[in-house]
Design an enzyme around this catalytic site. Structure first.
Site, PDB file in Angstrom:
ATOM      1  N   LYS A 105     -15.015  -5.200 -19.902  1.00 20.06           N
ATOM      2  CA  LYS A 105     -14.419  -4.549 -20.698  1.00 20.06           C
ATOM      3  C   LYS A 105     -15.373  -4.531 -22.168  1.00 20.06           C
ATOM      4  CE  LYS A 105      -9.791  -5.765 -19.242  1.00 20.06           C
ATOM      5  NZ  LYS A 105      -8.448  -6.154 -19.697  1.00 20.06           N
ATOM      6  N   GLY A 123       4.744 -11.719 -16.944  1.00 17.64           N
ATOM      7  CA  GLY A 123       3.110 -11.083 -17.162  1.00 17.64           C
ATOM      8  C   GLY A 123       3.535  -9.607 -16.751  1.00 17.64           C
ATOM      9  N   ALA A 152      -7.596 -17.455 -27.538  1.00 18.90           N
ATOM     10  CA  ALA A 152      -8.242 -16.541 -28.483  1.00 18.90           C
ATOM     11  C   ALA A 152      -9.316 -15.810 -28.100  1.00 18.90           C
ATOM     12  CB  ALA A 152      -9.053 -17.474 -29.737  1.00 18.90           C
ATOM     13  N   GLY A 153      -9.180 -15.342 -26.888  1.00 19.36           N
ATOM     14  CA  GLY A 153     -10.248 -14.602 -26.042  1.00 19.36           C
ATOM     15  C   GLY A 153      -9.798 -13.054 -26.354  1.00 19.36           C
ATOM     16  N   GLY A 154     -10.277 -12.281 -25.288  1.00 19.01           N
ATOM     17  CA  GLY A 154     -10.116 -11.025 -25.380  1.00 19.01           C
ATOM     18  C   GLY A 154      -8.478 -10.614 -25.525  1.00 19.01           C
TER      19      GLY A 154
END
Lengths: 342, 342
Positions: free
Chosen positions: B138, B311, B201-203
């Site tokens: 990505k 999810g 706090a990632g993508g």
């Protein structure tokens, strides 16, 4: 060696200089696979409509009951320009999945100028098992594959199927001629020991001539509106030990099989590729043109008591040959066999 | 500006540094589409199993009654490494075709090192309408597209969908966050005016944080086992005018929504990404993990009277967003609308 003198004749022509154009026309037309016609689903009724006007539905295979399509699916492409006319995606996908292979064939519209750069790029798609090549890329792909050509493709310098090898390269073959001969045999004509004459001397004619010779044909004679082209093909056949020569295109002589390997007959206003004088009762007259199913040549052949062999036979047989050709490359990517409905 | 001091806590971690890994896990698993499960085929039962243990079948869409696959079919790819785990090909293909679009989505397994060379090569496949991008490509794809990024992808420097433009280039967007918010809204939670806290706090966290802010969330607080990463995301949000800060990961405070945007919970032996103290009755607790459908966090959330948001909602909503995103590129290639069964 038989090396007949070629004489130009208006009845034997190849108006479309693209090699193999007639063969590739076998994939033409774009039926709506969402609406299966009666009889769809059978791949084995190859001789059902011989010498009849019954339309063939052999390649109109629905993807019912369902298509397997997931992250493990091996992908095959069909490279052409244009590509909208190709027919292979649905029937070959159905055939592969019915054989338990998790694979799908999709069209890939690529221009001739882009083929050279595309082949190495497609290698980086690791789940791409291979691709079919159609007009106008068969010669270009063969040139690019070089040592990656199997004997049939090398001999004809044309490739219509390319698969991924375990070494991570491409390997190309030409199945047009083999498919044609398989179609003939399935319809009841064994070329062994028999003489054949071919209208056309392009890629399709070359593939068919060599395949007939491989199948034990006694002799193969070719004619083309381009004299030099016919003579060159005859010489090439002779170099490979084939009893070959040029043909006058007007009388069948001792031939028991006449093949139209030109695209003449695809268009409504096309003349016949050979005159009526070439059609003797009992002669097998074979087309590689798919649409129309019954060309004016085949119509006349029937009227004169010949056995008319439609172009679809070659395509139908090629589906099986293609499935066999791609199977090892597919299994290397998607080894898990699908459950196949009984 | 709210800029809370981040304190490390063992309950808030991101063990898998790959950005967006949790989101991409949404496509994991490879059910056999040949055997539709009861309930398959519905795309609209998104809230059927909220707060229950009923397994979702929303994405297990069979390609029955039939797939359109011919020379005019526009092709979409899904680029990943690995790619075997992706789930999108069958349900997105079904959704597109049910909308009358002649398109098919196939997996494309490409290594990170090959992505840069592949993107221009894929442009030469003129019937390739675009591609989905999944782990680990990505960010790489976003870097390569440069000016070809739409605002959401540019802000996050990540792209999960790329389509062909009429100018013949690629245009990328990131639909992860938008899909997440659409899933929340469809389930009954409107972020407008509400405070949210995010684990990770990632993508994935970045995409969700910005999408929540876009949707009018009052504030967004983030925590991560990597302090600097959480602070950097909080600063980035603030630079875009978002009321943002770091979160201690232990108490929900004024938040009405808690999102686990880490991959913690995918593996059987994973701890919970936040402790029980973070789960207040009435709090919406949302996952981006698809498998298991009910993570240990969601299980505990239910026990404590929270509203558990699985999810799958994000994935289901992304299918529609992806279909909308690709539609113009598909129609440019395959303008003829399919007949769709009533």
């Amino acid at each position: 060696m038989c090396s007949m003198r070629w004489r130009p004749t208006p009845c034997c022509r190849s108006r479309h200089p693209r090699p193999c154009a007639a063969i590739t026309s076998a994939w033409q037309g774009a039926p709506n696979w969402r609406t299966p016609r009666p009889g769809a689903g059978s791949m084995s009724s190859h001789d059902r409509s011989r010498n009849t006007h019954m339309p063939s539905t052999d390649t109109n295979v629905s993807l019912q009951p369902a298509l397997r399509l997931d992250g493990r699916t091996a992908v095959l492409g069909i490279l052409g320009d244009p590509v909208a006319q190709v027919k292979a995606p649905a029937p070959l996908t159905a055939r592969l999945q019915q054989a338990g292979l998790n694979a799908v064939l999709v069209p890939m519209h690529v221009r001739a100028d882009d083929v050279a750069a595309l082949l190495p790029a497609l290698l980086t798609l690791h789940n791409l098992a291979g691709f079919i090549v159609t007009v106008p890329h068969k010669q270009r792909v063969a040139d690019l594959l070089g040592d990656g050509l199997l004997p049939g493709a090398r001999r004809a310098n044309a490739s219509n199927v390319v698969r991924r090898t375990v070494q991570g390269g491409w390997q190309g073959e030409l199945l047009d001629g083999t498919g044609f001969v398989a179609g003939l045999r399935a319809a009841g004509f064994d070329p062994r020991g028999r003489a054949a004459c071919i209208a056309g001397a392009g890629g399709a004619a070359s593939a068919i001539a060599f395949a007939l010779a491989d199948a034990g044909a006694r002799s193969v004679r070719v004619c083309d509106i381009d004299t030099a082209k016919a003579e060159a093909l005859a010489r090439q056949l002779q170099l490979h030990g084939v009893e070959a020569g040029t043909w006058n295109g007007r009388e069948p002589g001792e031939a028991e099989l006449l093949v139209n390997a030109t695209p003449v007959g695809m268009r409504v206003d096309d003349p016949r590729p050979v005159p009526a004088s070439a059609l003797r009762a009992g002669l097998w007259v074979a087309e590689v043109i798919m649409a129309p199913a019954v060309t004016p040549l085949l119509q006349l052949a029937r009227e004169r008591g010949c056995i008319a062999h439609e172009g679809r036979h070659m395509m139908e047989r090629q589906l099986g040959l293609m499935a066999d050709f791609f199977e090892p490359a597919i299994l290397a990517i998607a080894p898990e066999r699908l459950e196949v409905a009984a």
